[in-house]
Design a protein around this motif. Structure first.
Motif, PDB file in Angstrom:
ATOM      1  N   GLN A  98      44.861 -40.850 -38.097  1.00 27.30           N
ATOM      2  CA  GLN A  98      45.659 -42.059 -38.057  1.00 27.30           C
ATOM      3  C   GLN A  98      46.484 -42.257 -39.334  1.00 27.30           C
ATOM      4  N   THR A  99      47.459 -43.136 -39.246  1.00 28.07           N
ATOM      5  CA  THR A  99      48.335 -43.432 -40.376  1.00 28.07           C
ATOM      6  C   THR A  99      47.576 -44.180 -41.476  1.00 28.07           C
ATOM      7  N   ALA A 100      48.202 -44.246 -42.650  1.00 25.40           N
ATOM      8  CA  ALA A 100      47.575 -44.934 -43.784  1.00 25.40           C
ATOM      9  C   ALA A 100      47.307 -46.404 -43.472  1.00 25.40           C
ATOM     10  N   ALA A 101      48.228 -47.066 -42.761  1.00 29.27           N
ATOM     11  CA  ALA A 101      48.030 -48.480 -42.433  1.00 29.27           C
ATOM     12  C   ALA A 101      46.797 -48.669 -41.563  1.00 29.27           C
ATOM     13  N   ASN A 102      46.601 -47.784 -40.590  1.00 28.60           N
ATOM     14  CA  ASN A 102      45.420 -47.884 -39.748  1.00 28.60           C
ATOM     15  C   ASN A 102      44.153 -47.499 -40.502  1.00 28.60           C
ATOM     16  N   THR A 103      44.283 -46.595 -41.465  1.00 30.95           N
ATOM     17  CA  THR A 103      43.127 -46.263 -42.296  1.00 30.95           C
ATOM     18  C   THR A 103      42.713 -47.448 -43.146  1.00 30.95           C
ATOM     19  N   ARG A 104      43.686 -48.158 -43.697  1.00 34.82           N
ATOM     20  CA  ARG A 104      43.346 -49.369 -44.464  1.00 34.82           C
ATOM     21  C   ARG A 104      42.621 -50.377 -43.580  1.00 34.82           C
ATOM     22  N   ARG A 105      43.068 -50.485 -42.330  1.00 37.36           N
ATOM     23  CA  ARG A 105      42.389 -51.384 -41.391  1.00 37.36           C
ATOM     24  C   ARG A 105      40.966 -50.901 -41.125  1.00 37.36           C
ATOM     25  N   SER A 106      40.772 -49.588 -40.993  1.00 39.47           N
ATOM     26  CA  SER A 106      39.430 -49.027 -40.787  1.00 39.47           C
ATOM     27  C   SER A 106      38.496 -49.394 -41.929  1.00 39.47           C
ATOM     28  N   VAL A 107      38.988 -49.204 -43.159  1.00 39.93           N
ATOM     29  CA  VAL A 107      38.185 -49.507 -44.340  1.00 39.93           C
ATOM     30  C   VAL A 107      37.829 -50.988 -44.374  1.00 39.93           C
ATOM     31  N   ARG A 108      38.826 -51.823 -44.098  1.00 38.21           N
ATOM     32  CA  ARG A 108      38.629 -53.272 -44.178  1.00 38.21           C
ATOM     33  C   ARG A 108      37.681 -53.772 -43.085  1.00 38.21           C
ATOM     34  N   GLU A 109      37.913 -53.366 -41.846  1.00 37.44           N
ATOM     35  CA  GLU A 109      37.132 -53.916 -40.736  1.00 37.44           C
ATOM     36  C   GLU A 109      35.714 -53.370 -40.685  1.00 37.44           C
ATOM     37  N   ASN A 110      35.530 -52.132 -41.145  1.00 35.17           N
ATOM     38  CA  ASN A 110      34.191 -51.537 -41.122  1.00 35.17           C
ATOM     39  C   ASN A 110      33.454 -51.664 -42.449  1.00 35.17           C
ATOM     40  N   LYS A 111      34.161 -52.207 -43.455  1.00 34.75           N
ATOM     41  CA  LYS A 111      33.554 -52.479 -44.766  1.00 34.75           C
ATOM     42  C   LYS A 111      32.901 -51.225 -45.354  1.00 34.75           C
ATOM     43  N   VAL A 112      33.641 -50.123 -45.329  1.00 37.29           N
ATOM     44  CA  VAL A 112      33.092 -48.869 -45.826  1.00 37.29           C
ATOM     45  C   VAL A 112      33.413 -48.690 -47.306  1.00 37.29           C
ATOM     46  N   GLY A 113      32.490 -48.028 -47.989  1.00 35.62           N
ATOM     47  CA  GLY A 113      32.652 -47.766 -49.412  1.00 35.62           C
ATOM     48  C   GLY A 113      32.906 -46.309 -49.715  1.00 35.62           C
ATOM     49  N   PHE A 114      33.352 -45.562 -48.714  1.00 33.21           N
ATOM     50  CA  PHE A 114      33.665 -44.148 -48.900  1.00 33.21           C
ATOM     51  C   PHE A 114      35.093 -43.901 -48.421  1.00 33.21           C
ATOM     52  N   PRO A 115      35.737 -42.835 -48.876  1.00 35.76           N
ATOM     53  CA  PRO A 115      37.138 -42.603 -48.508  1.00 35.76           C
ATOM     54  C   PRO A 115      37.287 -42.211 -47.037  1.00 35.76           C
ATOM     55  N   ILE A 116      38.354 -42.725 -46.422  1.00 37.29           N
ATOM     56  CA  ILE A 116      38.806 -42.238 -45.123  1.00 37.29           C
ATOM     57  C   ILE A 116      40.152 -41.566 -45.374  1.00 37.29           C
ATOM     58  N   LEU A 117      40.234 -40.298 -45.061  1.00 36.41           N
ATOM     59  CA  LEU A 117      41.416 -39.501 -45.381  1.00 36.41           C
ATOM     60  C   LEU A 117      42.275 -39.298 -44.141  1.00 36.41           C
ATOM     61  N   SER A 118      43.589 -39.207 -44.358  1.00 36.21           N
ATOM     62  CA  SER A 118      44.544 -39.057 -43.256  1.00 36.21           C
ATOM     63  C   SER A 118      44.881 -37.588 -43.036  1.00 36.21           C
ATOM     64  N   ASP A 119      44.541 -37.112 -41.852  1.00 38.21           N
ATOM     65  CA  ASP A 119      44.825 -35.727 -41.444  1.00 38.21           C
ATOM     66  C   ASP A 119      45.899 -35.775 -40.360  1.00 38.21           C
TER      67      ASP A 119
END
Length: 225
Positions: free
Chosen positions: A118-139
């Motif tokens: 997914q795009t960076a904007a959707n990754t930011r949403r993933s981090v925010r909504e799932n409250k994760v403390g690890f990186p989600i990288l865009s492939d």
């Protein structure tokens, strides 16, 4: 409740038409058919397995910072999970379960990273909504997923369902038109670059509990002692 039980409960509710999705009954046949076709293709058999060498990669996080697998492995074993996107409730539950297990993984010296097309904007949403403390990288385009043997193209009828019923246009959400996804997968990669654990499932509704990773990480920690 363990993750497999949570996912099974969610699926039962979803397929019964329960909230919050209230999905019509007819959508389930094409979704089941697409999963059955992917299983029958034996695509998962072609994915990298324990004992294989993991391909090196370098991918950006939501803020554009590059993360290289070589740098991550220099710090300890790498737990790598492939994630379909923020639109997938099963994937979000998976991320949340991994977040709960993160302190135990870190105590065993491991790094945890998720990879998504997914795009960076959707990754930011993933981090925010799932409250994760690890990186989600865009492939983007699933290039790294392809090197792990995980990339597949959604059949036309499922593309139509996603786009016109779920209003989930992957060409927009992923920023490119291939309509490809990774099969959900988890890997543990040792500091020598060899895969110590691999779990790949063409059925995106099924995921093992993160507890399965801990004995692998304990063995790797003992081998470094």
């Amino acid at each position: 409740m363990k993750l497999p039980q949570k996912l099974a409960e969610f699926r039962r509710n979803f397929e019964a038409g329960g909230p919050p999705y209230n999905a019509p009954a007819w959508i389930h046949e094409p979704m089941h058919r697409a999963t059955a076709e992917l299983v029958a293709s034996h695509a998962a058999d072609r994915a990298l397995k324990a004992g294989d060498s993991a391909p090196a990669f370098e991918l950006p996080d939501a803020e554009g910072k590059l993360h290289a697998s070589s740098a991550l492995l220099a710090q300890g074993p790498l737990v790598l999970t492939f994630y379909r996107g923020v639109w997938c409730p099963y994937c979000n539950m998976d991320l949340q379960a991994l977040q709960e297990a993160l302190p135990q993984m870190e105590a065993l010296g491991a790094q945890l990273v998720a990879v998504s097309p997914q795009t960076a904007a959707n990754t930011r949403r993933s981090v925010r909504e799932n409250k994760v403390g690890f990186p989600i990288l865009s492939d983007l385009g699933n290039g790294v997923a392809e090197r792990f043997g995980l990339r597949f193209t959604l059949p036309d009828y499922l593309q139509d369902l996603y786009k016109n019923v779920f209003k989930n246009d992957l060409a927009i959400n992923n920023g490119e038109p291939s309509w490809t996804l990774p099969m959900p997968a988890r890997y543990v990669i040792g500091q020598d670059g060899v895969i110590a654990y691999a779990e790949v499932n063409p059925d995106y509704t099924e995921r093992p509990d993160p507890d399965e990773l801990l004995p692998v990480l304990q063995r790797l920690q003992a081998s470094r002692a």
